[in-house]
Design an enzyme around this catalytic site. Structure first.
Site, PDB file in Angstrom:
ATOM      1  N   ASN A   1      14.662   7.416  -7.753  1.00 21.29           N
ATOM      2  CA  ASN A   1      15.849   6.923  -7.888  1.00 21.29           C
ATOM      3  C   ASN A   1      16.788   8.256  -8.467  1.00 21.29           C
ATOM      4  O   ASN A   1      18.080   8.531  -7.926  1.00 21.29           O
ATOM      5  CB  ASN A   1      16.022   5.652  -8.578  1.00 21.29           C
ATOM      6  CG  ASN A   1      15.484   4.656  -8.145  1.00 21.29           C
ATOM      7  OD1 ASN A   1      16.239   4.340  -6.993  1.00 21.29           O
ATOM      8  ND2 ASN A   1      14.470   3.903  -8.247  1.00 21.29           N
TER       9      ASN A   1
ATOM     10  N   TRP B   1       2.924   3.054  -5.375  1.00 22.89           N
ATOM     11  CA  TRP B   1       2.369   2.300  -6.553  1.00 22.89           C
ATOM     12  C   TRP B   1       1.282   1.212  -6.038  1.00 22.89           C
ATOM     13  O   TRP B   1       0.205   1.195  -6.604  1.00 22.89           O
ATOM     14  CB  TRP B   1       3.353   1.678  -7.023  1.00 22.89           C
ATOM     15  CG  TRP B   1       3.217   1.023  -8.245  1.00 22.89           C
ATOM     16  CD1 TRP B   1       3.541  -0.055  -8.790  1.00 22.89           C
ATOM     17  CD2 TRP B   1       2.534   1.634  -9.487  1.00 22.89           C
ATOM     18  NE1 TRP B   1       3.184  -0.558 -10.210  1.00 22.89           N
ATOM     19  CE2 TRP B   1       2.490   0.391 -10.725  1.00 22.89           C
ATOM     20  CE3 TRP B   1       1.685   2.712  -9.830  1.00 22.89           C
ATOM     21  CZ2 TRP B   1       1.997   0.756 -11.906  1.00 22.89           C
ATOM     22  CZ3 TRP B   1       1.073   2.872 -10.982  1.00 22.89           C
ATOM     23  CH2 TRP B   1       1.032   1.690 -11.954  1.00 22.89           C
ATOM     24  N   GLY B   2       1.262   0.896  -4.844  1.00 23.51           N
ATOM     25  CA  GLY B   2       0.322  -0.127  -4.268  1.00 23.51           C
ATOM     26  C   GLY B   2      -1.078   0.606  -4.038  1.00 23.51           C
ATOM     27  O   GLY B   2      -2.108   0.017  -4.612  1.00 23.51           O
TER      28      GLY B   2
ATOM     29  N   SER C   1       0.858  -1.281  -0.108  1.00 24.30           N
ATOM     30  CA  SER C   1       0.057   0.177  -0.152  1.00 24.30           C
ATOM     31  C   SER C   1       0.870   1.387  -0.197  1.00 24.30           C
ATOM     32  O   SER C   1       0.376   2.061   0.691  1.00 24.30           O
ATOM     33  CB  SER C   1      -0.922  -0.026   1.180  1.00 24.30           C
ATOM     34  OG  SER C   1      -0.187   0.017   2.390  1.00 24.30           O
TER      35      SER C   1
ATOM     36  N   ALA D   1       3.903   6.628 -10.179  1.00 22.90           N
ATOM     37  CA  ALA D   1       2.590   6.268  -9.588  1.00 22.90           C
ATOM     38  C   ALA D   1       1.551   7.528  -9.521  1.00 22.90           C
ATOM     39  O   ALA D   1       0.211   7.547  -9.714  1.00 22.90           O
ATOM     40  CB  ALA D   1       2.832   5.746  -8.051  1.00 22.90           C
TER      41      ALA D   1
ATOM     42  N   LYS E   1      16.198  -0.858 -15.067  1.00 25.62           N
ATOM     43  CA  LYS E   1      16.164   0.561 -15.386  1.00 25.62           C
ATOM     44  C   LYS E   1      16.496   1.522 -14.304  1.00 25.62           C
ATOM     45  O   LYS E   1      16.678   2.510 -14.148  1.00 25.62           O
ATOM     46  CB  LYS E   1      14.938   0.827 -15.969  1.00 25.62           C
ATOM     47  CG  LYS E   1      13.670   0.413 -15.336  1.00 25.62           C
ATOM     48  CD  LYS E   1      13.114   1.706 -14.581  1.00 25.62           C
ATOM     49  CE  LYS E   1      12.246   1.161 -13.448  1.00 25.62           C
ATOM     50  NZ  LYS E   1      11.544   2.268 -12.512  1.00 25.62           N
TER      51      LYS E   1
HETATM   52  P1  NAD Z   1       6.938   2.938  -1.443  1.00 21.60           P
HETATM   53  O1  NAD Z   1       8.191   2.999  -1.811  1.00 21.60           O
HETATM   54  O2  NAD Z   1       5.812   3.992  -1.991  1.00 21.60           O
HETATM   55  O3  NAD Z   1       6.209   2.765   0.125  1.00 21.60           O
HETATM   56  C1  NAD Z   1       6.954   1.958   0.879  1.00 21.60           C
HETATM   57  C2  NAD Z   1       6.221   0.691   1.430  1.00 21.60           C
HETATM   58  O4  NAD Z   1       6.849  -0.093   2.084  1.00 21.60           O
HETATM   59  C3  NAD Z   1       5.016   1.510   2.408  1.00 21.60           C
HETATM   60  O5  NAD Z   1       3.760   0.755   1.926  1.00 21.60           O
HETATM   61  C4  NAD Z   1       5.546   1.075   3.616  1.00 21.60           C
HETATM   62  O6  NAD Z   1       4.410   0.707   4.555  1.00 21.60           O
HETATM   63  C5  NAD Z   1       6.051  -0.473   3.160  1.00 21.60           C
HETATM   64  N1  NAD Z   1       6.835  -0.972   4.267  1.00 21.60           N
HETATM   65  C6  NAD Z   1       7.828  -0.409   5.148  1.00 21.60           C
HETATM   66  N2  NAD Z   1       8.530  -1.350   5.781  1.00 21.60           N
HETATM   67  C7  NAD Z   1       8.186  -2.697   5.368  1.00 21.60           C
HETATM   68  C8  NAD Z   1       8.169  -3.775   5.794  1.00 21.60           C
HETATM   69  N3  NAD Z   1       9.221  -4.045   6.709  1.00 21.60           N
HETATM   70  N4  NAD Z   1       7.690  -4.870   5.364  1.00 21.60           N
HETATM   71  C9  NAD Z   1       6.439  -4.652   4.311  1.00 21.60           C
HETATM   72  N5  NAD Z   1       6.155  -3.444   3.882  1.00 21.60           N
HETATM   73  C10 NAD Z   1       6.941  -2.432   4.501  1.00 21.60           C
HETATM   74  O7  NAD Z   1       6.274   1.646  -2.436  1.00 21.60           O
HETATM   75  P2  NAD Z   1       5.649   1.549  -3.934  1.00 21.60           P
HETATM   76  O8  NAD Z   1       6.261   2.946  -4.369  1.00 21.60           O
HETATM   77  O9  NAD Z   1       4.320   1.156  -4.027  1.00 21.60           O
HETATM   78  O10 NAD Z   1       6.589   0.612  -4.546  1.00 21.60           O
HETATM   79  C11 NAD Z   1       6.238  -1.054  -4.638  1.00 21.60           C
HETATM   80  C12 NAD Z   1       7.261  -1.552  -5.457  1.00 21.60           C
HETATM   81  O11 NAD Z   1       6.336  -1.059  -6.868  1.00 21.60           O
HETATM   82  C13 NAD Z   1       8.599  -1.165  -5.991  1.00 21.60           C
HETATM   83  O12 NAD Z   1       9.161  -2.471  -6.210  1.00 21.60           O
HETATM   84  C14 NAD Z   1       8.703  -0.210  -7.107  1.00 21.60           C
HETATM   85  O13 NAD Z   1       9.901  -0.189  -7.841  1.00 21.60           O
HETATM   86  C15 NAD Z   1       7.374  -0.632  -7.849  1.00 21.60           C
HETATM   87  N6  NAD Z   1       6.942   0.715  -8.739  1.00 21.60           N
HETATM   88  C16 NAD Z   1       6.799   1.703  -8.143  1.00 21.60           C
HETATM   89  C17 NAD Z   1       6.428   2.871  -8.905  1.00 21.60           C
HETATM   90  C18 NAD Z   1       6.120   4.216  -8.440  1.00 21.60           C
HETATM   91  O14 NAD Z   1       6.017   5.206  -8.849  1.00 21.60           O
HETATM   92  N7  NAD Z   1       5.855   4.405  -7.028  1.00 21.60           N
HETATM   93  C19 NAD Z   1       5.815   2.775 -10.132  1.00 21.60           C
HETATM   94  C20 NAD Z   1       5.948   1.364 -10.723  1.00 21.60           C
HETATM   95  C21 NAD Z   1       6.635   0.420 -10.097  1.00 21.60           C
HETATM   96  P1  13P Z   2      11.393   5.459  -9.191  1.00 19.09           P
HETATM   97  O1  13P Z   2      11.271   3.973  -7.999  1.00 19.09           O
HETATM   98  O2  13P Z   2      12.605   5.649  -9.402  1.00 19.09           O
HETATM   99  O3  13P Z   2      10.372   6.564  -8.807  1.00 19.09           O
HETATM  100  O4  13P Z   2      10.449   4.864 -10.288  1.00 19.09           O
HETATM  101  C1  13P Z   2       9.141   4.373 -10.498  1.00 19.09           C
HETATM  102  C2  13P Z   2       8.971   3.407 -11.672  1.00 19.09           C
HETATM  103  O5  13P Z   2       9.204   2.478 -11.595  1.00 19.09           O
HETATM  104  C3  13P Z   2       8.191   4.176 -12.760  1.00 19.09           C
HETATM  105  O6  13P Z   2       7.682   3.198 -13.550  1.00 19.09           O
END
Ligand code: NAD
Ligand code: 13P
Length: 349
Positions: A270, A14-15, A11, A154, A205
């Site tokens: 990143n 992205w979640g 959550s 996200a 990437k």
């Molecule tokens: P995020 O970086 O926004 O948030 C971190 C999450 O990790 C929070 O929900 C937090 O509660 C949780 N967390 C912290 N400690 C934890 C623990 N010990 N156990 C379980 N959960 C814990 O997360 P996100 O952006 O949703 O990223 C999730 C995945 O999605 C990543 O692999 C990322 O590369 C991928 N992703 C992200 C984006 C984006 O734009 N944010 C886009 C595409 C893919």
């Molecule tokens: P960052 O984790 O660098 O924000 O990238 C998000 C992502 O995966 C976009 O597709």
């Protein structure tokens, strides 16, 4: 037929976005349970539990502020409860936590369920084996695991800006089911019959995005960043061809390939933190805490994981950009050596 249940594991930024999309979409179907359970790693915000805030205010005020979640998305702090009856498990947690969560829920998920991984990164075991996250999920939970990767910052997706992504599934029926569950007018999905390469591109990437951030932080302009992107893409393609042969050559032109690389090198976390690393001289971990309010970086860890992978195979010399990113993050090399890695790249031999 029984109604199908969808659970979201994660959550964060992205979640919560995926929860918003799936919760909204599911209302269009009469084949799904309307409640979408979302596992929330519990924390206290201003004296209140995050799960309570989400369930009462229908907003993840910490990780996706300013976007209302549909009321059928229900936050659970107990991951077993969140996934127990689910037929489709959407894994959207930072890659660092995938194994731990899978160990907690293994033997508690439905035998007939399948999973989709949205996480970008690799898994390194205690004995230093490097594996794909979809493999870890699939093996620990004993179910098929597909992937969804794309150019998807996200907050932009949550805001409804047009974008696209790639679903990786060799199972046609499951691929189409995932597409129907997640696609919207503004979020268009292409299903490709592959999972490994699509997932690997999503993980790699982020390493290139760290290099793009170093370049920005060093004060270089768009030409240098374009070189980072091109040489980074060359290493991504080489990595896939060498270690995951047999994929369709055009896969790099899908959203999971060149498009995700471009968006992350311009707009991602990143990139942002890597630029600050150069400008402030602070450690990556400190900057992650200071700049991201709990969100997690995937790129520096992915660089360490890839270094491990390449070392095991005696291949590190062939991926100078990936290796430089890791060495710079670890402070064994100065950020300026990134430019040396580009200048001396095998491309120019
Ligand atoms: P995020 O970086 O926004 O948030 C971190 C999450 O990790 C929070 O929900 C937090 O509660 C949780 N967390 C912290 N400690 C934890 C623990 N010990 N156990 C379980 N959960 C814990 O997360 P996100 O952006 O949703 O990223 C999730 C995945 O999605 C990543 O692999 C990322 O590369 C991928 N992703 C992200 C984006 C984006 O734009 N944010 C886009 C595409 C893919
Ligand atoms: P960052 O984790 O660098 O924000 O990238 C998000 C992502 O995966 C976009 O597709």
């Amino acid at each position: 037929d029984q109604l199908k249940r969808v659970a979201i594991v994660g959550s964060g930024n992205w979640g919560s976005t995926i929860a918003k999309i799936v919760g909204t979409n599911i209302a269009k179907f009469n084949t799904y349970e309307q409640e979408v359970r979302m596992y929330v790693y519990e924390e206290i915000i201003n004296g209140r539990k995050l799960t309570e805030i989400i369930n009462q205010e229908h907003e993840n005020i910490k990780y996706l502020p300013g976007h209302k979640l549909p009321q059928n998305v229900v936050a659970y702090s107990d991951v077993v409860e969140a996934v127990e009856d689910a037929d489709i498990l959407l894994f959207v947690i930072p890659h660092q936590f995938v194994e731990r969560v899978c160990n907690t829920i293994k033997s508690r998920v439905k035998k007939t369920a399948f999973a989709v991984s949205f996480s970008k990164g690799f898994y390194v075991s205690q004995d230093k084996r490097v594996e794909l996250l979809s493999t870890v999920i699939s093996q620990l939970l004993e179910l098929p695991c597909y992937v969804l990767m794309g150019a998807n910052i996200a907050s932009e997706v949550a805001g409804g800006s047009f974008c696209e992504a790639t679903i990786g599934s060799r199972n046609y029926e499951h691929g189409q089911l995932i597409k129907s569950l997640i696609q919207t007018n503004e979020f268009r999905l292409v299903v490709k019959p592959d999972t490994e390469v699509i997932e690997v591109l999503g993980a790699l990437k982020n390493i290139v995005a760290v290099a793009a951030g170093f370049s920005d932080g060093l004060g270089y302009g768009d030409n240098t960043k374009a070189a980072v992107i091109r040489l980074g893409l060359k290493e991504m393609v080489k990595f896939c061809e060498e270690f995951f042969p047999g994929h369709h050559p055009h896969i790099f032109l899908e959203s999971c390939g060149v498009a995700d690389l471009v968006t992350t090198c311009y707009g991602g976390r990143n990139r942002k933190v890597a630029a600050a690393f150069v400008k402030t001289g602070k450690d990556i971990k400190i900057l992650e805490e200071e700049m991201l309010n709990g969100q997690k970086l995937q790129g520096p860890d992915a660089a360490a994981e890839v270094q491990q992978w390449l070392k095991q195979r005696g291949q590190a010399n062939h991926y100078p950009l990936f290796v430089a990113v890791h060495e710079i993050c670890e402070r064994r090399l100065e950020p300026t050596t990134l430019i040396d890695a580009l200048r001396n790249h095998p491309e120019f031999w």
